[in-house]
Scaffold this motif. Structure first.
Motif, PDB file in Angstrom:
ATOM      1  N   SER A  28      73.294 134.310  45.631  1.00 50.74           N
ATOM      2  CA  SER A  28      73.488 135.691  45.514  1.00 50.74           C
ATOM      3  C   SER A  28      73.553 136.422  46.983  1.00 50.74           C
ATOM      4  O   SER A  28      74.073 137.547  46.933  1.00 50.74           O
ATOM      5  CB  SER A  28      72.239 136.258  44.725  1.00 50.74           C
ATOM      6  OG  SER A  28      70.967 135.794  45.585  1.00 50.74           O
ATOM      7  N   ASP A  29      73.248 135.731  48.015  1.00 51.45           N
ATOM      8  CA  ASP A  29      73.469 136.232  49.413  1.00 51.45           C
ATOM      9  C   ASP A  29      74.620 136.162  50.142  1.00 51.45           C
ATOM     10  O   ASP A  29      74.985 136.503  51.099  1.00 51.45           O
ATOM     11  CB  ASP A  29      72.491 135.753  50.354  1.00 51.45           C
ATOM     12  CG  ASP A  29      70.903 136.175  49.885  1.00 51.45           C
ATOM     13  OD1 ASP A  29      70.711 137.243  49.483  1.00 51.45           O
ATOM     14  OD2 ASP A  29      70.041 135.287  50.240  1.00 51.45           O
ATOM     15  N   LEU A  30      75.692 135.294  49.180  1.00 49.59           N
ATOM     16  CA  LEU A  30      76.952 135.116  49.783  1.00 49.59           C
ATOM     17  C   LEU A  30      78.105 135.596  48.815  1.00 49.59           C
ATOM     18  O   LEU A  30      77.870 135.915  47.318  1.00 49.59           O
ATOM     19  CB  LEU A  30      77.116 133.291  49.797  1.00 49.59           C
ATOM     20  CG  LEU A  30      76.196 132.687  50.397  1.00 49.59           C
ATOM     21  CD1 LEU A  30      76.124 131.281  50.235  1.00 49.59           C
ATOM     22  CD2 LEU A  30      76.186 133.133  51.940  1.00 49.59           C
ATOM     23  N   LEU A  31      79.114 136.178  49.382  1.00 51.53           N
ATOM     24  CA  LEU A  31      80.317 136.884  48.590  1.00 51.53           C
ATOM     25  C   LEU A  31      81.524 136.056  49.518  1.00 51.53           C
ATOM     26  O   LEU A  31      81.347 135.475  50.615  1.00 51.53           O
ATOM     27  CB  LEU A  31      80.245 138.165  49.061  1.00 51.53           C
ATOM     28  CG  LEU A  31      79.342 139.151  48.630  1.00 51.53           C
ATOM     29  CD1 LEU A  31      79.377 140.392  49.240  1.00 51.53           C
ATOM     30  CD2 LEU A  31      79.093 139.086  47.258  1.00 51.53           C
ATOM     31  N   PHE A  32      82.680 136.024  48.650  1.00 46.72           N
ATOM     32  CA  PHE A  32      83.845 135.466  49.339  1.00 46.72           C
ATOM     33  C   PHE A  32      85.144 136.176  48.597  1.00 46.72           C
ATOM     34  O   PHE A  32      85.097 136.766  47.602  1.00 46.72           O
ATOM     35  CB  PHE A  32      83.948 133.957  49.126  1.00 46.72           C
ATOM     36  CG  PHE A  32      84.410 133.614  47.825  1.00 46.72           C
ATOM     37  CD1 PHE A  32      83.438 133.440  46.827  1.00 46.72           C
ATOM     38  CD2 PHE A  32      85.771 133.342  47.453  1.00 46.72           C
ATOM     39  CE1 PHE A  32      83.756 133.094  45.546  1.00 46.72           C
ATOM     40  CE2 PHE A  32      86.048 132.816  46.179  1.00 46.72           C
ATOM     41  CZ  PHE A  32      85.088 132.681  45.110  1.00 46.72           C
ATOM     42  N   LYS A  45      82.595 128.728  40.294  1.00 41.41           N
ATOM     43  CA  LYS A  45      81.958 127.837  39.043  1.00 41.41           C
ATOM     44  C   LYS A  45      81.288 126.688  40.089  1.00 41.41           C
ATOM     45  O   LYS A  45      80.162 126.325  39.555  1.00 41.41           O
ATOM     46  CB  LYS A  45      83.165 126.873  38.671  1.00 41.41           C
ATOM     47  CG  LYS A  45      82.892 126.337  37.358  1.00 41.41           C
ATOM     48  CD  LYS A  45      84.075 126.320  36.338  1.00 41.41           C
ATOM     49  CE  LYS A  45      83.765 124.789  35.699  1.00 41.41           C
ATOM     50  NZ  LYS A  45      85.187 124.180  35.330  1.00 41.41           N
ATOM     51  N   THR A  46      81.792 126.302  41.166  1.00 40.24           N
ATOM     52  CA  THR A  46      81.064 125.158  41.781  1.00 40.24           C
ATOM     53  C   THR A  46      79.884 125.741  42.444  1.00 40.24           C
ATOM     54  O   THR A  46      78.752 124.936  42.427  1.00 40.24           O
ATOM     55  CB  THR A  46      82.094 124.607  43.084  1.00 40.24           C
ATOM     56  OG1 THR A  46      83.427 124.147  42.365  1.00 40.24           O
ATOM     57  CG2 THR A  46      81.311 123.533  43.676  1.00 40.24           C
ATOM     58  N   TYR A  47      79.723 127.084  43.290  1.00 39.92           N
ATOM     59  CA  TYR A  47      78.551 127.261  43.841  1.00 39.92           C
ATOM     60  C   TYR A  47      78.072 128.421  43.318  1.00 39.92           C
ATOM     61  O   TYR A  47      76.762 128.718  44.130  1.00 39.92           O
ATOM     62  CB  TYR A  47      79.125 127.604  45.241  1.00 39.92           C
ATOM     63  CG  TYR A  47      79.905 126.515  46.010  1.00 39.92           C
ATOM     64  CD1 TYR A  47      79.328 125.255  46.451  1.00 39.92           C
ATOM     65  CD2 TYR A  47      81.090 126.695  46.307  1.00 39.92           C
ATOM     66  CE1 TYR A  47      79.820 124.374  47.157  1.00 39.92           C
ATOM     67  CE2 TYR A  47      82.011 125.470  46.769  1.00 39.92           C
ATOM     68  CZ  TYR A  47      81.369 124.356  47.316  1.00 39.92           C
ATOM     69  OH  TYR A  47      81.873 123.440  47.880  1.00 39.92           O
ATOM     70  N   GLY A  48      78.547 129.112  42.328  1.00 40.69           N
ATOM     71  CA  GLY A  48      77.583 130.164  41.896  1.00 40.69           C
ATOM     72  C   GLY A  48      77.641 131.570  42.697  1.00 40.69           C
ATOM     73  O   GLY A  48      76.865 132.198  42.537  1.00 40.69           O
ATOM     74  N   ILE A  49      78.701 131.548  43.650  1.00 39.96           N
ATOM     75  CA  ILE A  49      78.655 132.696  44.439  1.00 39.96           C
ATOM     76  C   ILE A  49      79.956 133.598  43.783  1.00 39.96           C
ATOM     77  O   ILE A  49      80.801 133.494  43.062  1.00 39.96           O
ATOM     78  CB  ILE A  49      79.196 132.324  45.796  1.00 39.96           C
ATOM     79  CG1 ILE A  49      80.197 131.412  45.778  1.00 39.96           C
ATOM     80  CG2 ILE A  49      78.082 131.722  46.635  1.00 39.96           C
ATOM     81  CD1 ILE A  49      80.578 130.997  47.049  1.00 39.96           C
TER      82      ILE A  49
END
Ligand SMILES: NC(=O)C1=CN([C@@H]2O[C@H](COP(=O)(O)OP(=O)(O)OC[C@H]3O[C@@H](n4cnc5c(N)ncnc54)[C@H](OP(=O)(O)O)[C@@H]3O)[C@@H](O)[C@H]2O)C=CC1
Ligand SMILES: O=C(O)[C@@H]1CCC=N1
Length: 269
Positions: A28-32, A45-49
């Motif tokens: 939840s602290d990561l965005l892309f 899907k892989t990382y939940g980001i």
């Protein structure tokens, strides 16, 4: 918690995101941001980001990591510059691009840190070199060092050394993979099945790397300890010298440095 947005989650962007999650950072602290919806879907899907657009990324994140190819930087900066609020930290992973390129295009006073990481971030064994731009303060460098320190080792270098660092440790893993590939081919030539040859060479590479890092030996001493009088190793070394492998490696790394300089020059005023 610091929110980090990666702009351009390709190979190195994904390696960073994956390494940060493995190191315990909450998704939840990561965005892309990403251009292809199918790629974005796969990463979520892989990382939940969360996949976001550029304006959302630069608004919500404290640290904005630029991980697009150097050739794609201008359109990305066109998108980022009008939207980025003052006071954000911009971290560039782009080969060759100087901090002053970002400073010229982003709001006055934006702190920029240039980083050259490498793909072993994926397994927590990165080597990253960091350099601050004109407005980067110690606390910015400390923050970047802490982030990258969770996925490997970090060195602070003057920005004037970044093109050389790019050639050495940025590209470096590719040269080790190339050597391993060639050594496995040699095993095939000698009649060893590919899987066995790969096991023999990969474990030898891991063992040699561990001795280099953890032992107190110099590479020359370590090589001498393997090289017995009238033995097998010296017969091989003579061939390496005859084929100019040392000079070829030096030339290869110099060419990679020159290419990094060229990538930066393409974006000069
Ligand atoms: N690979 C490595 O080992 C290392 C790479 N680097 C640096 O990292 C950067 C990225 O390299 P790498 O990961 O290999 O390259 P990739 O091509 O794998 O990744 C770049 C990603 O950015 C996407 N992208 C491009 N423009 C935009 C945009 N405007 N908005 C959102 N996404 C965008 C690309 O999408 P699309 O596929 O559509 O083009 C692609 O997915 C480079 O600058 C490189 O110099 C640094 C150290 C090591
Ligand atoms: O090949 C490249 O340009 C990037 C930078 C360092 C490693 N890969």
């Amino acid at each position: 918690m610091t929110t980090i947005a990666v702009l351009g989650a390709g190979k190195i962007g994904e390696a960073l995101l994956s390494g940060l999650i493995k190191a315990g950072r909450a998704p939840s602290d990561l965005l892309f941001t990403e251009r292809f919806p199918s790629r974005a879907e796969e990463l979520t899907k892989t990382y939940g980001i969360s996949h976001v657009d550029v304006p959302t990324a630069v608004q919500r994140a404290d640290v904005i990591v630029v991980a697009v190819k150097p050739q794609d930087i201008e359109p990305l900066l066109d998108e980022v510059a009008p939207k980025i609020p003052a006071g954000k930290l911009v971290v560039s992973l782009c080969a060759g691009l100087p901090t002053k390129l970002f400073e010229r295009r982003l709001p006055e006073g934006t702190a920029v840190v240039r980083v050259m990481p490498n793909t072993p971030m994926l397994v927590g064994e990165a080597m990253a070199a960091i350099s601050g731009g004109a407005h980067a303060e110690d606390h910015h460098l400390d923050l970047v060092e802490e982030l990258l320190g969770s996925v490997g080792k970090v060195a602070r270098v003057p920005e004037t050394q970044q093109d050389a660092v790019t050639a050495l440790s940025g590209s470096g893993p590719a040269y080790f993979f190339y050597l391993v590939e060639a050594m496995i081919d040699a095993g095939i030539l000698l009649g060893i099945p590919r899987a066995t040859a790969a096991d023999l060479i990969v474990q030898s590479a891991v063992g040699a790397a561990t001795m280099l890092r953890e032992g107190d030996g110099h590479p020359v001493m370590l090589r001498e300890a393997v090289t017995s009088p009238a033995g097998t190793t010296i017969a091989g070394i003579r061939e390496l010298e005859k084929h100019g492998v040392r000079a070829a490696l030096i030339d290869a790394i110099e060419a990679a440095r020159d290419r990094s300089v060229e990538l930066g020059k393409a974006h000069e005023d």
